[in-house]
Design an enzyme around this catalytic site. Sequence first.
Site, mmCIF file in Angstrom:
data_model
loop_
_atom_site.group_PDB
_atom_site.id
_atom_site.type_symbol
_atom_site.label_atom_id
_atom_site.label_comp_id
_atom_site.label_asym_id
_atom_site.label_seq_id
_atom_site.Cartn_x
_atom_site.Cartn_y
_atom_site.Cartn_z
ATOM 1 N N LYS A 105 0.867 -1.184 0.000
ATOM 2 C CA LYS A 105 0.000 0.000 0.000
ATOM 3 C C LYS A 105 0.901 1.230 0.000
ATOM 4 C CE LYS A 105 -4.484 0.656 0.145
ATOM 5 N NZ LYS A 105 -5.510 -0.208 -0.454
ATOM 6 N N TYR A 218 -24.722 4.628 -2.426
ATOM 7 C CA TYR A 218 -25.049 4.467 -3.852
ATOM 8 C C TYR A 218 -23.956 5.092 -4.707
ATOM 9 C CZ TYR A 218 -28.516 2.871 -7.203
ATOM 10 O OH TYR A 218 -29.174 2.154 -8.178
ATOM 11 N N GLY A 219 -22.711 4.748 -4.397
ATOM 12 C CA GLY A 219 -21.570 5.222 -5.196
ATOM 13 C C GLY A 219 -21.172 4.158 -6.197
ATOM 14 N N ASN A 220 -19.882 4.074 -6.471
ATOM 15 C CA ASN A 220 -19.394 3.116 -7.463
ATOM 16 C C ASN A 220 -19.819 1.689 -7.111
ATOM 17 O OD1 ASN A 220 -17.447 1.062 -8.429
ATOM 18 N ND2 ASN A 220 -16.592 2.768 -9.564
ATOM 19 N N ALA A 221 -19.448 1.234 -5.917
ATOM 20 C CA ALA A 221 -19.730 -0.156 -5.537
ATOM 21 C C ALA A 221 -21.237 -0.380 -5.380
ATOM 22 C CB ALA A 221 -18.998 -0.496 -4.236
ATOM 23 N N GLY A 222 -21.924 0.500 -4.663
ATOM 24 C CA GLY A 222 -23.342 0.296 -4.354
ATOM 25 C C GLY A 222 -24.251 0.368 -5.573
HETATM 26 P P1 NAD Z 1 -18.011 6.067 -3.539
HETATM 27 O O1 NAD Z 1 -17.433 7.302 -2.979
HETATM 28 O O2 NAD Z 1 -18.218 5.947 -5.006
HETATM 29 O O3 NAD Z 1 -19.470 5.825 -2.872
HETATM 30 C C1 NAD Z 1 -19.725 5.925 -1.508
HETATM 31 C C2 NAD Z 1 -21.232 6.121 -1.316
HETATM 32 O O4 NAD Z 1 -21.527 6.075 0.072
HETATM 33 C C3 NAD Z 1 -21.736 7.473 -1.847
HETATM 34 O O5 NAD Z 1 -22.940 7.270 -2.536
HETATM 35 C C4 NAD Z 1 -22.007 8.248 -0.551
HETATM 36 O O6 NAD Z 1 -23.039 9.216 -0.694
HETATM 37 C C5 NAD Z 1 -22.450 7.124 0.360
HETATM 38 N N1 NAD Z 1 -22.415 7.471 1.778
HETATM 39 C C6 NAD Z 1 -21.523 8.231 2.453
HETATM 40 N N2 NAD Z 1 -21.906 8.340 3.736
HETATM 41 C C7 NAD Z 1 -23.033 7.610 3.878
HETATM 42 C C8 NAD Z 1 -23.896 7.345 4.960
HETATM 43 N N3 NAD Z 1 -23.668 7.844 6.168
HETATM 44 N N4 NAD Z 1 -24.972 6.562 4.736
HETATM 45 C C9 NAD Z 1 -25.236 6.058 3.518
HETATM 46 N N5 NAD Z 1 -24.444 6.278 2.447
HETATM 47 C C10 NAD Z 1 -23.361 7.049 2.635
HETATM 48 O O7 NAD Z 1 -17.132 4.874 -2.974
HETATM 49 P P2 NAD Z 1 -17.019 3.380 -3.512
HETATM 50 O O8 NAD Z 1 -15.856 3.274 -4.408
HETATM 51 O O9 NAD Z 1 -18.351 2.898 -3.976
HETATM 52 O O10 NAD Z 1 -16.620 2.625 -2.163
HETATM 53 C C11 NAD Z 1 -17.595 2.324 -1.163
HETATM 54 C C12 NAD Z 1 -16.995 1.326 -0.178
HETATM 55 O O11 NAD Z 1 -16.578 0.164 -0.889
HETATM 56 C C13 NAD Z 1 -15.754 1.824 0.561
HETATM 57 O O12 NAD Z 1 -15.732 1.258 1.860
HETATM 58 C C14 NAD Z 1 -14.622 1.268 -0.245
HETATM 59 O O13 NAD Z 1 -13.447 1.129 0.527
HETATM 60 C C15 NAD Z 1 -15.205 -0.075 -0.635
HETATM 61 N N6 NAD Z 1 -14.529 -0.649 -1.797
HETATM 62 C C16 NAD Z 1 -14.713 -0.116 -3.032
HETATM 63 C C17 NAD Z 1 -14.035 -0.668 -4.117
HETATM 64 C C18 NAD Z 1 -14.234 -0.142 -5.516
HETATM 65 O O14 NAD Z 1 -13.691 -0.752 -6.458
HETATM 66 N N7 NAD Z 1 -14.993 0.927 -5.733
HETATM 67 C C19 NAD Z 1 -13.156 -1.755 -3.924
HETATM 68 C C20 NAD Z 1 -12.999 -2.289 -2.639
HETATM 69 C C21 NAD Z 1 -13.702 -1.709 -1.582
#
Ligand code: NAD
Length: 415
Positions: A105, A218-222
């Site tokens: 990392k 509801y970001g990338n993963a959700g």
């Molecule tokens: P992102 O920033 O695209 O999305 C995060 C979402 O969470 C946003 O929609 C934000 O509005 C929402 N959020 C923030 N606070 C909140 C709350 N209190 N209640 C409800 N929703 C809330 O991030 P991402 O890339 O989707 O990552 C989300 C999680 O998944 C993180 O923990 C990240 O470490 C993990 N993750 C992501 C990836 C990836 O490839 N994107 C890979 C491994 C792990």
Amino acid sequence: MTLENPFENSRKQLAKCAAILGLDESIHEMLRHPMRELRVTFPVRMDDGSIKVFEGFRIQYNDARGPTKGGIRFHPEENIDTVRALAAWMTWKCAVVDIPLGGGKGGIICNPKEMSDGELERLSRNYISSIAQIIGPRKDVPAPDVYTNSQIMAWMVDEFSKISSFNQPGIVTGKPLTMGGSLGRSDATARGGLYTIREAAKVLGIELKGAKVAIQGYGNAGSNAAKLAKEMFGCKIVAISDSRGGVMNMDGIDPEMASQHKAKTGSVTGMLNTTPVSTEAFLGLDVDVLIPAALENVITEKRAHTINAKIVAELANGPTTPEADDILFQRGVHIIPDFLCNAGGVTVSYFEMVQNFYMYYWSEARVHTRLDRKMTDAYKAVYAASQKYNIDMRTAAYVVAIERVVTAMKDRGWI
Ligand code: NAD
């Protein structure tokens, strides 16, 4: 895992598994420490002509199973203990999905929100030249993480290629497709998580067609998880949320419409045909699958008593506190732990490395098939360990991962 003392937490998890596996004390001691740490300071010319000195790190935790791999974070509160913990977790994550990589990392202490694109480019290039001695496609391969993206990876490839005097696309993953990125990377985390949910549903006898799913974040993963759950298995998305709040409709929410609404208004709240739902009520909904995909520490000891989901699939990192973990295990809630559930991202990053070595690029369908195989095998190995030792799925995932790393260390004759 709570993130207050991330490195101490990662050591506690290790100690628990060392006891289950009956690890030799010298092996345990070796696994408690990163193998290699580099701390660098380097200058960056700012837009106003001044020079600012930044501090960064690159940590290679354990490379017994192969070259190290792990993201680079740009964050004002970055510190070496966080990077150490994340490097340790990358080691276990790569091992649990059985890809031939160790864990690493990196990070820079900076506030990217206050920097121009030009400043970010110079920061990225100077960081890469500062750590160039210890990274490489066969040594240690960085990737995007918090506040870093494919553009930053592109600058890093370009800088490393200049230093090497030849094109080095394999120096990082998460690159744009135009310079050696992999198809299927953008939704790999969500897709990988869904393959593990499918396997869990088989074990628990849950029919996924029409199954009720709630997704926090509801970001990338959700958002990808919502679309794919509907598309791949015919699940019904009944609740979604973001930082502004949650909404529900037990008859189903259309993920595409939710994305459009969020793109237009900045949030999923206020969507047509939905009713608002508080965080407490959201987490307590009577659903088949709850997918935390936002922040860490959302499922606390108190909330664990009210969880009604059959499966909690942790796409987010660290959504469940250790106290909540014990309660959920006693209550029979099936957890797919974070470093298994969200390992689809690093798995497709590994596929990107393979394609870079071969200079031959796969179709998206091939990426999906191979990702499915990796995630399915990983889930089965973890589930089998949970049955063998009568332990929760998170501890089982650590046991599988640590056992694999230890075997490689022994094979190499290190211990
Ligand atoms: P992102 O920033 O695209 O999305 C995060 C979402 O969470 C946003 O929609 C934000 O509005 C929402 N959020 C923030 N606070 C909140 C709350 N209190 N209640 C409800 N929703 C809330 O991030 P991402 O890339 O989707 O990552 C989300 C999680 O998944 C993180 O923990 C990240 O470490 C993990 N993750 C992501 C990836 C990836 O490839 N994107 C890979 C491994 C792990």
